[in-house]
Design an enzyme around this catalytic site. Sequence first.
Site, PDB file in Angstrom:
ATOM      1  N   LYS A  65       0.660  -1.264  -0.346  1.00 56.42           N
ATOM      2  CA  LYS A  65       0.214  -0.118  -0.400  1.00 56.42           C
ATOM      3  C   LYS A  65       1.075   1.645  -0.009  1.00 56.42           C
ATOM      4  O   LYS A  65       1.013   2.318  -0.600  1.00 56.42           O
ATOM      5  CB  LYS A  65      -0.539  -0.276   0.933  1.00 56.42           C
ATOM      6  CG  LYS A  65      -1.330   1.317   1.833  1.00 56.42           C
ATOM      7  CD  LYS A  65      -2.470   1.227   2.395  1.00 56.42           C
ATOM      8  CE  LYS A  65      -1.655   1.631   4.338  1.00 56.42           C
ATOM      9  NZ  LYS A  65      -1.461   3.465   4.426  1.00 56.42           N
ATOM     10  N   ASN A  66       2.012   1.302   0.678  1.00 59.92           N
ATOM     11  CA  ASN A  66       2.728   1.829   0.436  1.00 59.92           C
ATOM     12  C   ASN A  66       3.721   2.818  -0.244  1.00 59.92           C
ATOM     13  O   ASN A  66       4.678   3.554  -0.095  1.00 59.92           O
ATOM     14  CB  ASN A  66       3.271   2.361   2.371  1.00 59.92           C
ATOM     15  CG  ASN A  66       2.120   2.856   3.263  1.00 59.92           C
ATOM     16  OD1 ASN A  66       0.983   2.681   3.501  1.00 59.92           O
ATOM     17  ND2 ASN A  66       2.485   2.515   4.897  1.00 59.92           N
ATOM     18  N   CYS A 103      -5.896  13.251  12.112  1.00 60.70           N
ATOM     19  CA  CYS A 103      -5.965  11.735  11.548  1.00 60.70           C
ATOM     20  C   CYS A 103      -6.069  11.461  13.271  1.00 60.70           C
ATOM     21  O   CYS A 103      -5.001  11.536  13.811  1.00 60.70           O
ATOM     22  CB  CYS A 103      -5.807  10.736  10.591  1.00 60.70           C
ATOM     23  SG  CYS A 103      -4.306   9.564  11.538  1.00 60.70           S
ATOM     24  N   ARG A 122      -0.593  14.887  12.200  1.00 65.06           N
ATOM     25  CA  ARG A 122      -0.167  14.218  11.428  1.00 65.06           C
ATOM     26  C   ARG A 122       0.007  16.165  10.030  1.00 65.06           C
ATOM     27  O   ARG A 122      -0.340  15.893   9.437  1.00 65.06           O
ATOM     28  CB  ARG A 122      -0.300  13.412  10.692  1.00 65.06           C
ATOM     29  CG  ARG A 122      -0.381  12.271  11.267  1.00 65.06           C
ATOM     30  CD  ARG A 122      -0.950  10.558  10.565  1.00 65.06           C
ATOM     31  NE  ARG A 122      -0.205  10.899   9.336  1.00 65.06           N
ATOM     32  CZ  ARG A 122      -0.538   9.673   8.873  1.00 65.06           C
ATOM     33  NH1 ARG A 122      -1.518   8.639   9.053  1.00 65.06           N
ATOM     34  NH2 ARG A 122       0.313   8.868   7.835  1.00 65.06           N
ATOM     35  N   ASP A 129       4.364   0.605  11.745  1.00 67.29           N
ATOM     36  CA  ASP A 129       3.005  -0.053  11.462  1.00 67.29           C
ATOM     37  C   ASP A 129       3.308  -1.366  11.592  1.00 67.29           C
ATOM     38  O   ASP A 129       1.666  -1.991  11.515  1.00 67.29           O
ATOM     39  CB  ASP A 129       3.739   0.546  10.076  1.00 67.29           C
ATOM     40  CG  ASP A 129       3.250   1.847   9.221  1.00 67.29           C
ATOM     41  OD1 ASP A 129       3.126   2.140   8.267  1.00 67.29           O
ATOM     42  OD2 ASP A 129       2.254   2.496   9.844  1.00 67.29           O
ATOM     43  N   ARG A 168      -8.700  -0.576   3.957  1.00 66.93           N
ATOM     44  CA  ARG A 168      -7.713   0.327   3.512  1.00 66.93           C
ATOM     45  C   ARG A 168      -6.749   0.120   3.188  1.00 66.93           C
ATOM     46  O   ARG A 168      -5.628   0.805   3.016  1.00 66.93           O
ATOM     47  CB  ARG A 168      -7.558   1.570   4.027  1.00 66.93           C
ATOM     48  CG  ARG A 168      -8.693   2.256   4.970  1.00 66.93           C
ATOM     49  CD  ARG A 168      -8.371   3.716   5.799  1.00 66.93           C
ATOM     50  NE  ARG A 168      -7.774   4.088   4.813  1.00 66.93           N
ATOM     51  CZ  ARG A 168      -7.038   5.675   5.357  1.00 66.93           C
ATOM     52  NH1 ARG A 168      -7.148   5.527   6.444  1.00 66.93           N
ATOM     53  NH2 ARG A 168      -6.218   6.223   4.600  1.00 66.93           N
TER      54      ARG A 168
HETATM   55  C1  EPZ Z   1       3.142   6.905   6.142  1.00 66.05           C
HETATM   56  O1  EPZ Z   1       2.929   8.144   6.959  1.00 66.05           O
HETATM   57  C2  EPZ Z   1       2.922   5.939   5.650  1.00 66.05           C
HETATM   58  N1  EPZ Z   1       2.317   5.963   5.366  1.00 66.05           N
HETATM   59  C3  EPZ Z   1       2.707   5.977   7.709  1.00 66.05           C
HETATM   60  O2  EPZ Z   1       2.163   4.248   7.115  1.00 66.05           O
HETATM   61  C4  EPZ Z   1       3.876   4.959   8.324  1.00 66.05           C
HETATM   62  O3  EPZ Z   1       3.133   5.187   9.587  1.00 66.05           O
HETATM   63  C5  EPZ Z   1       4.958   6.449   8.543  1.00 66.05           C
HETATM   64  O4  EPZ Z   1       5.296   6.965   6.627  1.00 66.05           O
HETATM   65  C6  EPZ Z   1       5.688   5.891   8.798  1.00 66.05           C
HETATM   66  O5  EPZ Z   1       6.773   4.838   8.938  1.00 66.05           O
HETATM   67  C7  EPZ Z   1       2.048   6.082   4.146  1.00 66.05           C
HETATM   68  O6  EPZ Z   1       3.073   5.645   3.184  1.00 66.05           O
HETATM   69  C8  EPZ Z   1       1.084   6.300   2.984  1.00 66.05           C
HETATM   70  P1  EPZ Z   1       5.080  10.430   7.855  1.00 66.05           P
HETATM   71  P2  EPZ Z   1       3.577   9.726   6.640  1.00 66.05           P
HETATM   72  O7  EPZ Z   1       5.119  11.989   7.139  1.00 66.05           O
HETATM   73  O8  EPZ Z   1       3.519  10.217   5.383  1.00 66.05           O
HETATM   74  C9  EPZ Z   1       5.537  13.698  11.474  1.00 66.05           C
HETATM   75  C10 EPZ Z   1      -0.203   2.813   7.624  1.00 66.05           C
HETATM   76  O9  EPZ Z   1       0.434   2.013   8.569  1.00 66.05           O
HETATM   77  N2  EPZ Z   1       5.022  15.221  10.513  1.00 66.05           N
HETATM   78  O10 EPZ Z   1       6.692   9.375   7.841  1.00 66.05           O
HETATM   79  O11 EPZ Z   1       2.250  10.240   6.987  1.00 66.05           O
HETATM   80  C11 EPZ Z   1       4.643  13.138  11.575  1.00 66.05           C
HETATM   81  O12 EPZ Z   1       3.507  14.244  12.579  1.00 66.05           O
HETATM   82  C12 EPZ Z   1       0.174   4.227   7.745  1.00 66.05           C
HETATM   83  O13 EPZ Z   1      -0.070   2.176   6.325  1.00 66.05           O
HETATM   84  C13 EPZ Z   1       5.472  16.080  10.600  1.00 66.05           C
HETATM   85  O14 EPZ Z   1       5.247  17.118  12.065  1.00 66.05           O
HETATM   86  O15 EPZ Z   1       4.267   9.530   8.061  1.00 66.05           O
HETATM   87  C14 EPZ Z   1       5.099  11.842  12.401  1.00 66.05           C
HETATM   88  O16 EPZ Z   1       4.888  12.202  13.692  1.00 66.05           O
HETATM   89  C15 EPZ Z   1       0.112   4.857   8.957  1.00 66.05           C
HETATM   90  N3  EPZ Z   1       5.104  16.762   9.361  1.00 66.05           N
HETATM   91  C16 EPZ Z   1       6.004  12.306  11.560  1.00 66.05           C
HETATM   92  O17 EPZ Z   1       6.825  13.268  10.890  1.00 66.05           O
HETATM   93  C17 EPZ Z   1       5.651  17.319   8.036  1.00 66.05           C
HETATM   94  O18 EPZ Z   1       5.225  17.836   7.381  1.00 66.05           O
HETATM   95  C18 EPZ Z   1       6.257  11.078  10.989  1.00 66.05           C
HETATM   96  O19 EPZ Z   1       5.571  10.946   9.596  1.00 66.05           O
HETATM   97  C19 EPZ Z   1       5.235  15.062   7.645  1.00 66.05           C
HETATM   98  C20 EPZ Z   1       4.885  14.650   9.163  1.00 66.05           C
END
Ligand code: EPZ
Length: 427
Positions: free
Chosen positions: A22-23, A124, A129, A315, A407
């Site tokens: 998915k990711n 979410c 996020r 995850d 999902r």
């Molecule tokens: C990706 O989400 C995955 N989703 C998530 O999988 C996964 O948990 C996550 O990466 C971490 O591995 C997809 O790939 C579609 P991040 P993403 O940006 O990209 C903060 C699942 O269960 N942050 O790496 O949204 C954020 O709040 C899902 O399949 C900011 O502060 O994760 C978090 O604390 C859930 N500002 C941290 O960084 C930003 O602009 C990491 O988030 C972006 C992120």
Amino acid sequence: MQKILVTGNGPLHGEVLISGAKNAVLPILCATLLTDEPVTLRNVPNLHDVKTTKKVLEGLGATVSYDPERFGSGPDSEVTVNASTVNSHVAPYELVKTMRASVLVLGPVLARYGQAEVSLPGGCAIGSRPVDLHIKAMQSLGADVTVEHGFIKAKTRGDRLKGAHHTFEIVSVGATENALMAAVLAEGTTVLDNSAMEPEIVDLADCLIAMGANIFGHGTPRIEIHGVERLHAATHDVVADRIECGTFLVATAMSRGSITTVNSRPETMDAVLDKLREAGAEVTVDGDRIHLDMRGKRPKAVDITTAPHPAFPTDMQAQFMALNCIAEGAGVIRENIFENRFMHVSELQRLGADIRVDGHTAFVRGVEQLSGAPVMATDLRASASLILAGLVADGDTLVDRIYHLDRGYENIEAKLSGLGATIRRVD
Ligand code: EPZ
């Protein structure tokens, strides 16, 4: 509203085919917007989020085609996107609010059309996020970006983005993916430092390279991109889903069974396989197959600390919490990525689990046996942990709000039934 009924029924055994990730497929579908030639993806999972992304692309005017007969059938599941018909640069709130990964159209649309308007995804269940890191990366590449009326509005100053050196304040999978997709069509060279190194980012880069992009260092903290004028048609096989695979392996360890996963990518799962071995499982790898054997053994509790790849993936946190719930001894789980990713705790406690939470840390003491009960899913991976707990609980567990599960897991009850589980969907 459909629910899933699981009845504890002994060890899992047999073989299971792992779907595409998915990711990986979500950002890759967005990347197809970077060319006006057709891009064909194979091993595309039949997931709710894939269908939402299809709607986002069609909302922009792209044409998305696939053979319903083969959709979701594993390696033969093909989707072709033709973005030559794109006629809009707006990703609407209605779609983005249902799936925050829609924000991943920002980079491709901005790079290809010089402007993009993408609804802010909002918070979410697992955390606030924000998307500030995505916006800062676009600004580094020379875009003017404002946030107005719930929309990110981005515009290039000239007709193309400009290559730049950008360092992410914190490691973000999504922001790295958006910046990478924006930079491939930028003028000159971009260097992205403190980039995320997840296997899904490597798969996105491999697809972009197949489309004609010049990318180096993907899978390391420093990615270098030499911008090109345009990209072309390509065919790409989506990488296997390491989280789906890990979920089945943990289920088997909890049930004291033995399985083989097929079409998996063990080299993307070191941290998870190491923790399974620490829990007492015999894990062997043979090409794209992972064999796990836990026959006759009760798992041992393990300590988990989530962090960006190659460390232990957030995850998989909920699934290992479920394992610790029935394991020998006690384990400490530290969640460092998302501030609210323990929503499954109270539901696992309803099944008789012994868990104490203190901020971002959960202390789990294993019990001999969980007892089945009605529970409620709160997010994608939380729902998986409840299914896993139900597989080893005494009696029936009825899991509500399974739209979370759909999902990110393709045909999970059919796959688990194939491994001997008693599980079905009920209205
Ligand atoms: C990706 O989400 C995955 N989703 C998530 O999988 C996964 O948990 C996550 O990466 C971490 O591995 C997809 O790939 C579609 P991040 P993403 O940006 O990209 C903060 C699942 O269960 N942050 O790496 O949204 C954020 O709040 C899902 O399949 C900011 O502060 O994760 C978090 O604390 C859930 N500002 C941290 O960084 C930003 O602009 C990491 O988030 C972006 C992120």
